[in-house]
Design a protein around this motif. Structure first.
Motif, mmCIF file in Angstrom:
data_model
loop_
_atom_site.group_PDB
_atom_site.id
_atom_site.type_symbol
_atom_site.label_atom_id
_atom_site.label_comp_id
_atom_site.label_asym_id
_atom_site.label_seq_id
_atom_site.Cartn_x
_atom_site.Cartn_y
_atom_site.Cartn_z
ATOM 1 N N MET A 1 0.846 -1.171 0.000
ATOM 2 C CA MET A 1 0.000 0.000 0.000
ATOM 3 C C MET A 1 0.891 1.233 0.000
ATOM 4 O O MET A 1 1.771 1.362 0.846
ATOM 5 C CB MET A 1 -0.886 -0.037 1.243
ATOM 6 C CG MET A 1 -1.356 1.303 1.718
ATOM 7 S SD MET A 1 -2.388 1.249 3.180
ATOM 8 C CE MET A 1 -1.155 1.521 4.427
ATOM 9 N N THR A 2 0.694 2.114 -0.973
ATOM 10 C CA THR A 2 1.430 3.378 -0.972
ATOM 11 C C THR A 2 0.685 4.360 -0.068
ATOM 12 O O THR A 2 -0.502 4.224 0.185
ATOM 13 C CB THR A 2 1.575 3.971 -2.389
ATOM 14 O OG1 THR A 2 0.292 4.163 -2.943
ATOM 15 C CG2 THR A 2 2.419 3.067 -3.275
ATOM 16 N N LEU A 3 1.421 5.334 0.426
ATOM 17 C CA LEU A 3 0.857 6.294 1.363
ATOM 18 C C LEU A 3 0.259 7.484 0.640
ATOM 19 O O LEU A 3 0.825 7.961 -0.349
ATOM 20 C CB LEU A 3 1.953 6.779 2.317
ATOM 21 C CG LEU A 3 2.630 5.697 3.143
ATOM 22 C CD1 LEU A 3 3.733 6.307 3.997
ATOM 23 C CD2 LEU A 3 1.625 4.988 4.026
ATOM 24 N N ASP A 4 -0.857 7.980 1.144
ATOM 25 C CA ASP A 4 -1.466 9.178 0.575
ATOM 26 C C ASP A 4 -0.449 10.312 0.610
ATOM 27 O O ASP A 4 0.178 10.572 1.632
ATOM 28 C CB ASP A 4 -2.705 9.587 1.371
ATOM 29 C CG ASP A 4 -3.889 8.668 1.133
ATOM 30 O OD1 ASP A 4 -3.870 7.937 0.121
ATOM 31 O OD2 ASP A 4 -4.820 8.667 1.952
ATOM 32 N N GLY A 5 -0.274 10.963 -0.503
ATOM 33 C CA GLY A 5 0.661 12.069 -0.593
ATOM 34 C C GLY A 5 2.105 11.643 -0.797
ATOM 35 O O GLY A 5 2.978 12.471 -1.006
ATOM 36 N N HIS A 6 2.358 10.335 -0.742
ATOM 37 C CA HIS A 6 3.713 9.802 -0.919
ATOM 38 C C HIS A 6 3.651 8.537 -1.784
ATOM 39 O O HIS A 6 3.863 7.430 -1.292
ATOM 40 C CB HIS A 6 4.353 9.484 0.439
ATOM 41 C CG HIS A 6 4.497 10.666 1.318
ATOM 42 N ND1 HIS A 6 5.485 11.602 1.153
ATOM 43 C CD2 HIS A 6 3.760 11.081 2.367
ATOM 44 C CE1 HIS A 6 5.355 12.537 2.076
ATOM 45 N NE2 HIS A 6 4.310 12.252 2.817
ATOM 46 N N ILE A 11 4.035 0.784 2.529
ATOM 47 C CA ILE A 11 4.092 0.053 3.790
ATOM 48 C C ILE A 11 3.271 -1.210 3.600
ATOM 49 O O ILE A 11 2.101 -1.147 3.217
ATOM 50 C CB ILE A 11 3.539 0.888 4.955
ATOM 51 C CG1 ILE A 11 4.433 2.107 5.178
ATOM 52 C CG2 ILE A 11 3.452 0.055 6.222
ATOM 53 C CD1 ILE A 11 3.956 3.052 6.256
ATOM 54 N N ASP A 12 3.902 -2.354 3.840
ATOM 55 C CA ASP A 12 3.253 -3.654 3.690
ATOM 56 C C ASP A 12 3.747 -4.535 4.829
ATOM 57 O O ASP A 12 4.956 -4.754 4.959
ATOM 58 C CB ASP A 12 3.633 -4.263 2.345
ATOM 59 C CG ASP A 12 2.958 -5.583 2.065
ATOM 60 O OD1 ASP A 12 2.533 -6.278 3.022
ATOM 61 O OD2 ASP A 12 2.868 -5.944 0.887
ATOM 62 N N LEU A 61 13.231 11.328 1.790
ATOM 63 C CA LEU A 61 13.529 12.524 2.583
ATOM 64 C C LEU A 61 12.270 13.338 2.858
ATOM 65 O O LEU A 61 12.050 13.810 3.978
ATOM 66 C CB LEU A 61 14.558 13.389 1.862
ATOM 67 C CG LEU A 61 15.994 12.911 1.930
ATOM 68 C CD1 LEU A 61 16.870 13.749 1.004
ATOM 69 C CD2 LEU A 61 16.508 12.976 3.351
ATOM 70 N N ALA A 62 11.445 13.511 1.842
ATOM 71 C CA ALA A 62 10.209 14.276 2.012
ATOM 72 C C ALA A 62 9.284 13.594 3.021
ATOM 73 O O ALA A 62 8.688 14.262 3.875
ATOM 74 C CB ALA A 62 9.502 14.444 0.670
ATOM 75 N N TYR A 63 9.180 12.286 2.927
ATOM 76 C CA TYR A 63 8.325 11.529 3.849
ATOM 77 C C TYR A 63 8.806 11.701 5.286
ATOM 78 O O TYR A 63 8.029 12.011 6.185
ATOM 79 C CB TYR A 63 8.321 10.057 3.437
ATOM 80 C CG TYR A 63 7.701 9.143 4.458
ATOM 81 C CD1 TYR A 63 6.335 9.172 4.713
ATOM 82 C CD2 TYR A 63 8.477 8.246 5.183
ATOM 83 C CE1 TYR A 63 5.768 8.335 5.654
ATOM 84 C CE2 TYR A 63 7.918 7.411 6.111
ATOM 85 C CZ TYR A 63 6.562 7.453 6.352
ATOM 86 O OH TYR A 63 6.000 6.625 7.292
ATOM 87 N N THR A 64 10.095 11.540 5.524
ATOM 88 C CA THR A 64 10.604 11.629 6.890
ATOM 89 C C THR A 64 10.610 13.061 7.402
ATOM 90 O O THR A 64 10.457 13.285 8.603
ATOM 91 C CB THR A 64 12.000 10.999 7.020
ATOM 92 O OG1 THR A 64 12.870 11.578 6.053
ATOM 93 C CG2 THR A 64 11.929 9.508 6.802
#
Length: 77
Positions: A1-6, A11-12, A61-64
């Motif tokens: 599953m990909t994350l909304d906005g990313h 995350i699986d 980097l953007a996610y973290t």
């Protein structure tokens, strides 16, 4: 599953214990960050791991950065 906005982060629970990874790979975002902290560039990471692109590194980097952007409350002593 990909994350909304990313969309480049997934995350699986069946992959890397549910830790965030570059989508479609088993490359954990924490491994990307450790490589960057160790002095590797996005280009070097992409060259060493051809299944990870420079865009994946930037997405990590953007996610973290988003995870770190919250107030921290410290109790008064």
């Amino acid at each position: 599953m990909t994350l909304d906005g990313h969309p480049r982060i997934s995350i699986d629970p069946a992959i890397c214990g549910g830790r965030p990874t570059a989508a479609g790979t088993r490359m954990r975002i924490s491994d990307v960050l450790e490589a960057l902290a160790g002095g590797a560039s996005a280009q070097e990471i992409a060259a060493a791991f051809p299944y990870v692109s420079e865009a994946d590194v930037r997405a990590g980097l953007a996610y973290t950065a988003g995870l770190a952007d919250h107030p921290v409350v410290i109790a008064a002593e």
